[in-house]
Design a protein around this motif. Structure first.
Motif, PDB file in Angstrom:
ATOM      1  N   PHE A 258     -12.319   8.421  30.782  1.00 39.96           N
ATOM      2  CA  PHE A 258     -13.262   9.329  30.128  1.00 39.96           C
ATOM      3  C   PHE A 258     -12.692  10.745  30.194  1.00 39.96           C
ATOM      4  O   PHE A 258     -12.269  11.195  31.255  1.00 39.96           O
ATOM      5  N   VAL A 259     -12.701  11.427  29.063  1.00 35.93           N
ATOM      6  CA  VAL A 259     -12.000  12.707  28.943  1.00 35.93           C
ATOM      7  C   VAL A 259     -12.983  13.828  28.622  1.00 35.93           C
ATOM      8  O   VAL A 259     -13.882  13.669  27.785  1.00 35.93           O
ATOM      9  N   ASP A 260     -12.794  14.959  29.286  1.00 39.13           N
ATOM     10  CA  ASP A 260     -13.577  16.149  28.955  1.00 39.13           C
ATOM     11  C   ASP A 260     -12.677  17.362  29.078  1.00 39.13           C
ATOM     12  O   ASP A 260     -11.678  17.339  29.814  1.00 39.13           O
TER      13      ASP A 260
ATOM     14  N   ASP B 256     -14.837  12.519  22.831  1.00 42.39           N
ATOM     15  CA  ASP B 256     -15.671  12.822  21.667  1.00 42.39           C
ATOM     16  C   ASP B 256     -14.906  13.533  20.557  1.00 42.39           C
ATOM     17  O   ASP B 256     -15.503  13.958  19.564  1.00 42.39           O
ATOM     18  N   ASN B 257     -13.576  13.649  20.733  1.00 46.64           N
ATOM     19  CA  ASN B 257     -12.731  14.314  19.732  1.00 46.64           C
ATOM     20  C   ASN B 257     -13.216  15.726  19.430  1.00 46.64           C
ATOM     21  O   ASN B 257     -13.110  16.213  18.301  1.00 46.64           O
ATOM     22  N   GLY B 258     -13.730  16.380  20.477  1.00 47.35           N
ATOM     23  CA  GLY B 258     -14.285  17.714  20.303  1.00 47.35           C
ATOM     24  C   GLY B 258     -13.253  18.758  19.929  1.00 47.35           C
ATOM     25  O   GLY B 258     -13.558  19.699  19.198  1.00 47.35           O
ATOM     26  N   GLN B 259     -12.024  18.613  20.423  1.00 46.37           N
ATOM     27  CA  GLN B 259     -10.990  19.594  20.112  1.00 46.37           C
ATOM     28  C   GLN B 259      -9.708  18.859  19.721  1.00 46.37           C
ATOM     29  O   GLN B 259      -9.211  18.015  20.469  1.00 46.37           O
TER      30      GLN B 259
ATOM     31  N   TYR C 286     -22.771   7.954  28.008  1.00 48.90           N
ATOM     32  CA  TYR C 286     -21.977   7.460  29.137  1.00 48.90           C
ATOM     33  C   TYR C 286     -22.120   8.391  30.340  1.00 48.90           C
ATOM     34  O   TYR C 286     -21.756   9.568  30.264  1.00 48.90           O
ATOM     35  N   ARG C 287     -22.608   7.857  31.449  1.00 51.77           N
ATOM     36  CA  ARG C 287     -22.708   8.671  32.664  1.00 51.77           C
ATOM     37  C   ARG C 287     -21.323   9.099  33.149  1.00 51.77           C
ATOM     38  O   ARG C 287     -21.171  10.187  33.713  1.00 51.77           O
ATOM     39  N   LEU C 288     -20.309   8.266  32.939  1.00 59.35           N
ATOM     40  CA  LEU C 288     -18.967   8.632  33.393  1.00 59.35           C
ATOM     41  C   LEU C 288     -18.357   9.735  32.528  1.00 59.35           C
ATOM     42  O   LEU C 288     -17.530  10.514  33.008  1.00 59.35           O
ATOM     43  N   GLU C 289     -18.756   9.813  31.273  1.00 56.63           N
ATOM     44  CA  GLU C 289     -18.333  10.948  30.444  1.00 56.63           C
ATOM     45  C   GLU C 289     -18.998  12.225  30.956  1.00 56.63           C
ATOM     46  O   GLU C 289     -18.390  13.295  30.994  1.00 56.63           O
ATOM     47  N   GLN C 290     -20.243  12.101  31.382  1.00 60.75           N
ATOM     48  CA  GLN C 290     -20.930  13.240  31.991  1.00 60.75           C
ATOM     49  C   GLN C 290     -20.279  13.613  33.324  1.00 60.75           C
ATOM     50  O   GLN C 290     -20.200  14.792  33.682  1.00 60.75           O
ATOM     51  N   ALA C 291     -19.794  12.609  34.054  1.00 60.93           N
ATOM     52  CA  ALA C 291     -19.084  12.887  35.306  1.00 60.93           C
ATOM     53  C   ALA C 291     -17.800  13.667  35.042  1.00 60.93           C
ATOM     54  O   ALA C 291     -17.424  14.551  35.825  1.00 60.93           O
TER      55      ALA C 291
ATOM     56  N   ARG D  16     -11.950   5.141  21.900  1.00 64.20           N
ATOM     57  CA  ARG D  16     -13.368   5.077  21.568  1.00 64.20           C
ATOM     58  C   ARG D  16     -13.918   6.494  21.403  1.00 64.20           C
ATOM     59  O   ARG D  16     -13.621   7.379  22.206  1.00 64.20           O
ATOM     60  N   ASP D  17     -14.721   6.683  20.367  1.00 70.19           N
ATOM     61  CA  ASP D  17     -15.413   7.957  20.180  1.00 70.19           C
ATOM     62  C   ASP D  17     -16.615   7.962  21.111  1.00 70.19           C
ATOM     63  O   ASP D  17     -17.544   7.173  20.937  1.00 70.19           O
ATOM     64  N   ALA D  18     -16.592   8.817  22.117  1.00 75.66           N
ATOM     65  CA  ALA D  18     -17.626   8.786  23.155  1.00 75.66           C
ATOM     66  C   ALA D  18     -18.489  10.034  23.094  1.00 75.66           C
ATOM     67  O   ALA D  18     -17.988  11.147  23.240  1.00 75.66           O
ATOM     68  N   GLN D  19     -19.769   9.844  22.891  1.00 76.26           N
ATOM     69  CA  GLN D  19     -20.711  10.948  22.996  1.00 76.26           C
ATOM     70  C   GLN D  19     -21.206  11.011  24.442  1.00 76.26           C
ATOM     71  O   GLN D  19     -21.644   9.995  24.987  1.00 76.26           O
TER      72      GLN D  19
END
Length: 224
Positions: free
Chosen positions: A7-9, A140-143, A173-178, A166-169
């Motif tokens: 999971f990427v942020d 989420d392909n935000g940038q 996903y709690r792990l995307e929030q993590a 995967r396109d993740a909003q």
């Protein structure tokens, strides 16, 4: 089938609104259960009369978006509840951070650095990553600069046949929030270390010593 989820942020943008740019990857082995931890977290929110808002550190800190009508005291309780969830979830993470001024406004050079960061990391742990039959990357392909760096580095270091994007909003996903939390914690560490912390940082974490003791050291046990 052995499967790894990534999971990427990111924190920051290429414009003038931020001093730093960070990208965080959270790694979860799919066979390791997380449902019990999430259910306990959601039950705690209900028992504490707190809203179950998908965690997003920036708006939570500043009282924006979904947190607009929530008092600071309750926002701090929400933060600590999610921090506790993240502390207990079985994942590892890595963060790459750069001060943007080091690139003299050269976005191409910065993008190349991100690709090197990621490729070097994957290559240095190649045996582990190659042991998974499938690797799913959630972003989420935000940038675009992050999307490009991710795909270029992963395709370079790992088998293309094993990787699925995967396109993740974050709300899903709690792990995307993590990943958002870990990115925020690492950014806050940079700011405290440089004496650049904001009034909001001090209000949320008090000072550098308390931040390191109560949050940073605890979560850094999860570093890859």
């Amino acid at each position: 089938m052995s499967e790894l989820s990534i999971f990427v942020d990111e924190s920051g943008e290429w414009g003038k609104l931020s001093e730093y740019y960070l990208i965080t990857l959270v790694f979860h082995v799919q066979s390791t259960p997380i449902t019990t931890h999430i259910e306990k977290y959601e039950r705690h929110l209900t028992d504490s009369a707190l809203p179950d808002i998908p965690f997003h550190a920036g708006p939570l800190f500043n009282g924006h978006d979904d947190y607009e009508d929530i008092s600071f005291a309750d926002r701090k309780r929400l933060f600590f509840a999610f921090f506790t969830l993240a502390r207990n979830l079985p994942f590892r993470y890595v963060t790459f951070a750069h001060r943007k001024s080091m690139f003299d406004g050269d976005k191409t050079r910065f993008g190349a650095q991100l690709k090197r960061d990621l490729a070097d990391f994957f290559l240095s742990h190649l045996n582990e990553f190659q042991s998974y039959e499938t690797i799913k990357v959630y972003y989420d392909n935000g940038q675009q600069i992050v999307s490009n760096a991710l795909k270029a580095s992963i395709d370079y270091a790992l088998s293309k046949e094993a990787v699925v994007y995967r396109d993740a909003q974050p709300k899903d996903y709690r792990l995307e929030q993590a990943a958002d939390l870990m990115c925020t914690i690492e950014l806050t560490a940079l700011k405290f270390n440089a004496g650049e912390e904001t009034a909001t940082d001090r209000k949320m974490f008090k000072d550098r010593r308390d931040f390191r003791k109560n949050y940073l050291k605890i979560l850094r046990r999860k570093q890859f």
